[in-house]
Motif scaffolding. Structure first.
Motif, mmCIF file in Angstrom:
data_model
loop_
_atom_site.group_PDB
_atom_site.id
_atom_site.type_symbol
_atom_site.label_atom_id
_atom_site.label_comp_id
_atom_site.label_asym_id
_atom_site.label_seq_id
_atom_site.Cartn_x
_atom_site.Cartn_y
_atom_site.Cartn_z
ATOM 1 N N TYR A 60 0.831 -1.205 0.000
ATOM 2 C CA TYR A 60 0.000 0.000 0.000
ATOM 3 C C TYR A 60 0.872 1.264 0.000
ATOM 4 O O TYR A 60 0.607 2.209 -0.754
ATOM 5 C CB TYR A 60 -0.923 -0.003 1.224
ATOM 6 N N ALA A 122 -3.269 6.254 5.822
ATOM 7 C CA ALA A 122 -4.145 5.215 5.275
ATOM 8 C C ALA A 122 -5.562 5.460 5.781
ATOM 9 O O ALA A 122 -5.787 5.570 6.987
ATOM 10 C CB ALA A 122 -3.665 3.832 5.700
ATOM 11 N N ASP A 123 -6.494 5.562 4.861
ATOM 12 C CA ASP A 123 -7.912 5.663 5.193
ATOM 13 C C ASP A 123 -8.557 4.337 4.803
ATOM 14 O O ASP A 123 -8.531 3.952 3.630
ATOM 15 C CB ASP A 123 -8.567 6.815 4.433
ATOM 16 N N ALA A 124 -9.104 3.650 5.797
ATOM 17 C CA ALA A 124 -9.575 2.290 5.563
ATOM 18 C C ALA A 124 -10.976 2.094 6.105
ATOM 19 O O ALA A 124 -11.415 2.788 7.029
ATOM 20 C CB ALA A 124 -8.622 1.291 6.233
ATOM 21 N N THR A 164 -8.419 5.497 10.338
ATOM 22 C CA THR A 164 -7.538 6.438 9.655
ATOM 23 C C THR A 164 -6.312 6.678 10.515
ATOM 24 O O THR A 164 -6.362 6.574 11.744
ATOM 25 C CB THR A 164 -8.258 7.764 9.347
ATOM 26 N N ALA A 167 -0.112 4.595 8.079
ATOM 27 C CA ALA A 167 -0.308 3.234 7.569
ATOM 28 C C ALA A 167 0.262 2.179 8.511
ATOM 29 O O ALA A 167 -0.293 1.081 8.635
ATOM 30 C CB ALA A 167 0.333 3.099 6.191
ATOM 31 N N VAL A 194 -8.777 0.155 1.406
ATOM 32 C CA VAL A 194 -7.893 1.229 1.878
ATOM 33 C C VAL A 194 -7.702 2.227 0.743
ATOM 34 O O VAL A 194 -7.412 1.838 -0.394
ATOM 35 C CB VAL A 194 -6.524 0.701 2.340
#
Length: 202
Positions: A60, A122-124, A164, A167, A194
């Motif tokens: 990622y 990272a927005d998951a 969020t 990561a 993600v």
């Protein structure tokens, strides 16, 4: 046990092929500990969770470093009764099923202290599915309680939970959700999305 992920990268860029192929090189340091197979739809990564989640994190981060908006989509599974046991998946990181839920939550939170800082947000959003016998909702609610204390919790949504943060912390949180909740010998899956560099956040 059998554990692994089917993962796909979707860069929103004209040069999306290059972004995908260059990002897959982030998996190279893990190839002696994982089984990795790529086809035209996804990449299968099979191996123990303590190696699997750092590999996903690095994949990622490599992709998001392009600066393009991209989405990583992953289905993770452990203990699927339809898959044969694989020695490459041997692990000692799954929760002891005799440990009370509160102790497993505490163990998960303590482990998060070791998460590295990757320097990439990272927005998951993800959903945890605990299958088989037992009180699966108690395990899921216990996981949600852990998430709310993790430092990466953003909000609850219909059918999923938003996370969020850096990561390193987000993927470490996901690893603990995968390993600490649900029976060690049971079937547990995660449906994960993600997002990086979304223009809607600008």
């Amino acid at each position: 046990m059998f554990a692994g992920a089917q993962v796909s990268l979707y860069p929103m860029a004209d040069g999306f092929v290059g972004v995908i192929l260059e990002s897959l090189s982030a998996l190279d340091p893990y190839r002696d500990q994982l089984r990795i197979e790529t086809d035209d739809i996804s990449t299968l990564i099979v191996g123990p969770p303590e190696v699997l989640f750092p590999a996903l994190r690095d994949l990622y981060c490599a992709a998001s470093a392009s600066g393009h908006h991209l989405v990583l989509r992953t289905t993770l599974s452990r203990g699927c009764p339809g898959e044969p046991d694989d020695p490459i998946c041997d692990t000692s990181c799954l929760a002891n099923p005799s440990e009370p839920l509160a102790q497993r939550q505490a163990n998960a939170l303590e482990t998060l202290r070791l998460a590295p800082d990757m320097g990439q947000v990272a927005d998951a959003q993800f959903s945890l599915y605990v299958m088989g016998n037992g009180d699966h909702m108690a395990e899921i609610m216990g996981c949600i309680d852990f998430l709310k204390q993790s430092g990466t919790f953003y909000k609850s949504k219909h059918f999923c939970t938003r996370l969020t943060g850096d990561a390193g912390a987000v993927f470490a949180t996901l690893q603990q959700a995968f390993c600490q909740f649900g029976p060690a010998n049971g079937h547990v899956t995660i449906d994960l999305t993600v997002s990086a560099n979304s223009p809607s956040k600008r």
